[in-house]
Design an enzyme around this catalytic site. Structure first.
Site, mmCIF file in Angstrom:
data_model
loop_
_atom_site.group_PDB
_atom_site.id
_atom_site.type_symbol
_atom_site.label_atom_id
_atom_site.label_comp_id
_atom_site.label_asym_id
_atom_site.label_seq_id
_atom_site.Cartn_x
_atom_site.Cartn_y
_atom_site.Cartn_z
ATOM 1 N N ASP A 16 2.103 2.209 -3.507
ATOM 2 C CA ASP A 16 1.108 2.128 -4.573
ATOM 3 C C ASP A 16 1.037 3.439 -5.362
ATOM 4 O O ASP A 16 0.232 4.327 -5.071
ATOM 5 C CB ASP A 16 -0.246 1.764 -3.934
ATOM 6 N N GLN A 26 0.806 -1.227 0.000
ATOM 7 C CA GLN A 26 0.000 0.000 0.000
ATOM 8 C C GLN A 26 0.844 1.284 0.000
ATOM 9 O O GLN A 26 0.551 2.222 -0.726
ATOM 10 C CB GLN A 26 -0.915 0.008 1.216
ATOM 11 N N TYR A 57 -10.065 -5.978 -10.128
ATOM 12 C CA TYR A 57 -10.098 -5.008 -11.229
ATOM 13 C C TYR A 57 -11.275 -5.320 -12.150
ATOM 14 O O TYR A 57 -11.803 -6.427 -12.152
ATOM 15 C CB TYR A 57 -8.813 -5.100 -12.059
ATOM 16 N N SER A 112 -2.368 4.378 -6.988
ATOM 17 C CA SER A 112 -3.361 5.027 -6.119
ATOM 18 C C SER A 112 -2.988 6.475 -5.841
ATOM 19 O O SER A 112 -3.835 7.372 -5.920
ATOM 20 C CB SER A 112 -3.491 4.277 -4.791
HETATM 21 P P1 NAD Z 1 -8.472 1.509 -12.873
HETATM 22 O O1 NAD Z 1 -7.731 2.794 -12.996
HETATM 23 O O2 NAD Z 1 -7.926 0.280 -13.484
HETATM 24 O O3 NAD Z 1 -9.943 1.763 -13.484
HETATM 25 C C1 NAD Z 1 -10.751 2.804 -13.020
HETATM 26 C C2 NAD Z 1 -12.166 2.317 -12.842
HETATM 27 O O4 NAD Z 1 -12.795 2.124 -14.119
HETATM 28 C C3 NAD Z 1 -12.294 0.983 -12.111
HETATM 29 O O5 NAD Z 1 -13.083 1.178 -10.955
HETATM 30 C C4 NAD Z 1 -12.996 0.086 -13.127
HETATM 31 O O6 NAD Z 1 -13.879 -0.821 -12.504
HETATM 32 C C5 NAD Z 1 -13.734 1.087 -13.975
HETATM 33 N N1 NAD Z 1 -14.160 0.622 -15.308
HETATM 34 C C6 NAD Z 1 -13.530 -0.215 -16.167
HETATM 35 N N2 NAD Z 1 -14.265 -0.361 -17.303
HETATM 36 C C7 NAD Z 1 -15.358 0.418 -17.168
HETATM 37 C C8 NAD Z 1 -16.462 0.688 -18.002
HETATM 38 N N3 NAD Z 1 -16.610 0.120 -19.206
HETATM 39 N N4 NAD Z 1 -17.416 1.536 -17.547
HETATM 40 C C9 NAD Z 1 -17.270 2.103 -16.310
HETATM 41 N N5 NAD Z 1 -16.262 1.892 -15.470
HETATM 42 C C10 NAD Z 1 -15.314 1.045 -15.905
HETATM 43 O O7 NAD Z 1 -8.830 1.171 -11.378
HETATM 44 P P2 NAD Z 1 -8.156 1.623 -9.998
HETATM 45 O O8 NAD Z 1 -8.671 2.940 -9.630
HETATM 46 O O9 NAD Z 1 -6.705 1.460 -10.120
HETATM 47 O O10 NAD Z 1 -8.762 0.569 -8.996
HETATM 48 C C11 NAD Z 1 -9.019 -0.765 -9.403
HETATM 49 C C12 NAD Z 1 -9.340 -1.671 -8.227
HETATM 50 O O11 NAD Z 1 -8.245 -1.734 -7.317
HETATM 51 C C13 NAD Z 1 -10.535 -1.250 -7.421
HETATM 52 O O12 NAD Z 1 -11.227 -2.419 -7.043
HETATM 53 C C14 NAD Z 1 -9.936 -0.607 -6.200
HETATM 54 O O13 NAD Z 1 -10.803 -0.636 -5.082
HETATM 55 C C15 NAD Z 1 -8.750 -1.512 -6.007
HETATM 56 N N6 NAD Z 1 -7.723 -0.867 -5.191
HETATM 57 C C16 NAD Z 1 -7.257 -1.496 -4.080
HETATM 58 C C17 NAD Z 1 -6.294 -0.903 -3.301
HETATM 59 C C18 NAD Z 1 -5.762 -1.575 -2.082
HETATM 60 O O14 NAD Z 1 -4.935 -1.034 -1.422
HETATM 61 N N7 NAD Z 1 -6.188 -2.757 -1.773
HETATM 62 C C19 NAD Z 1 -5.790 0.339 -3.657
HETATM 63 C C20 NAD Z 1 -6.260 0.949 -4.812
HETATM 64 C C21 NAD Z 1 -7.225 0.319 -5.579
#
Ligand code: NAD
Length: 380
Positions: A134, A131, A230, A137
């Site tokens: 990251d 984390q 994802y 994020s």
């Molecule tokens: P990302 O940048 O890959 O994508 C952004 C968002 O776009 C995502 O929420 C995805 O579901 C959405 N998306 C994809 N196709 C789409 C569509 N056709 N229409 C609408 N929305 C669409 O994602 P991210 O912000 O990097 O996060 C991805 C995942 O990682 C999430 O589940 C988030 O909660 C998780 N995450 C976990 C941690 C952790 O520490 N555990 C930290 C950051 C993110």
């Protein structure tokens, strides 16, 4: 006696890059690990850090980029090296950056050929231990904030409701498409500005996050959650359903912010030209995914397209527009990563002995190690 590791911090090459990979405060902390740090002149100047601050932290300032590339054993950068850089970095050096190997295969091939051990930070798993490293994020949070501010700035409307002697102003309707890290920050920022906010994501789990910020979640009856939490790519049938269900929300919005992404893929198309045609003049689309191809069919990266009075803004490298805080956060992520890569005595860790190091190792010793790129022929 072994010479201490030299970490190199570069003046980032791209014109659209205002950030620096490590700020002086973190450089000072890293120096306590018995390493040296070489900083290219002006590396931090576009985000408020002078050479003098790096010097006071204990770094050596060098004017010549080539000198840093050829003398540092560990080069830290925000993105990818320039092709010319790759000819200078000596074999068996280490590069830490964001390579996006699926998109930039030719750079990966050159890194392999040059025997540069490469760690790509965007490949770190989203686990608890990772984390603090990251970068996706930390930088996405800045992107979401910037996208909401750009939308508010370009909108001909005010964001909040106003009750005045001159009448009542209704709050602007803001729709955020893609409710991951960037999207949720855009939701939170637009809420703080007083807009009426709704959001949509293909992952149903994102609904709880959106609602917890006091915004409305738009349900289209899909749940495209794939590996590791994802989103996965939608099928043709799902894309049609999304398009039909989302169109009325898009055309009734004053500001639409798009942040939809699928790891390793081109950004999904979520706003067609047809939908833009039906939007009111004066509406704004801020496409925060322009660097990955854009979420709107009409997006032009780095331009504002005016289509029948609807402005479509294709953001370029949005974290670079708030470079002070974006650099601070990126730098903290890098420091945390380097503290597993370099031990307290300044010795390098073996990538195979640590799950995080091996997860983001793209190549080492002239071998490709990034599994999605390993074809049968590459496997030894
Ligand atoms: P990302 O940048 O890959 O994508 C952004 C968002 O776009 C995502 O929420 C995805 O579901 C959405 N998306 C994809 N196709 C789409 C569509 N056709 N229409 C609408 N929305 C669409 O994602 P991210 O912000 O990097 O996060 C991805 C995942 O990682 C999430 O589940 C988030 O909660 C998780 N995450 C976990 C941690 C952790 O520490 N555990 C930290 C950051 C993110």
């Amino acid at each position: 006696m072994n010479l201490p590791i030299q970490v190199g911090i570069l003046n980032e090459a791209s014109d659209s890059e205002n950030r620096v990979a490590m700020v002086p405060e973190d450089a000072k902390k890293l120096l306590s690990r018995n390493v040296g740090i070489l900083v290219q002149t002006g590396a931090g100047v576009r985000c408020g850090y002078s050479d003098l601050e790096y010097q006071s932290a204990g770094c050596n300032i060098l004017r010549d980029r080539g000198e840093i590339l050829s003398h540092a054993n560990v080069i830290v950068m925000l993105g990818r090296p320039d092709p010319q850089d790759l000819d200078i970095i000596p074999p068996d050096s280490i590069l830490v950056g964001q390579i996006f190997p699926l998109r930039f295969r030719e750079i990966v091939d050159k890194l392999v050929q040059r025997r540069i051990r490469t760690y790509s930070l965007e490949l770190l798993p989203r686990t608890t231990r990772a984390q603090s490293m990251d970068v996706l994020s930390s930088q996405s949070a800045v992107t979401g904030y910037r996208a909401a501010i750009v939308g508010a700035y370009h909108s001909p409307r005010l964001m909040p409701m106003l009750t005045t002697a001159a009448g009542t102003v209704k709050p602007a309707n803001v729709l955020v498409i893609g409710a991951g890290v960037a999207g949720l920050m855009a939701v939170a920022t637009a809420k703080r500005l007083g807009a009426s906010v709704s959001a949509y994501d293909v992952r149903r789990a994102a609904g709880d996050d959106v609602r917890s910020l006091g915004a409305k979640f738009i349900e289209v009856g899909l749940n495209a959650e794939g590996a590791g939490g994802y989103a996965r790519e939608l099928t043709e049938e799902e894309k049609k359903k999304e398009k039909d269900m989302l169109e009325s929300a898009i055309i009734s919005s004053d500001v639409v912010i798009t942040t939809a992404g699928v790891p390793g893929k081109k950004a999904p198309l979520v706003i067609s030209a047809d939908a833009v045609k039906k939007m009111k003049a004066g509406s704004i689309i801020v496409d925060a995914m322009a660097d990955s191809g854009g979420n709107c069919e009409l997006t032009q990266r780095g331009n504002i397209v005016n289509y029948n009075g609807v402005k479509i803004i294709g953001l370029v490298n949005p974290p670079s527009d708030a470079p002070i805080n974006a650099s601070q956060m990126f730098s903290r992520n890098v420091l945390s990563f380097l503290s597993i890569m370099i031990d307290k005595d300044g010795k390098l860790a073996d990538p195979s002995g640590d799950d995080l190091l091996s997860a983001c190792l793209v190549c080492t010793d002239g071998r490709l190690t990034y599994a999605p790129l390993l074809k049968e022929g590459d496997k030894k």
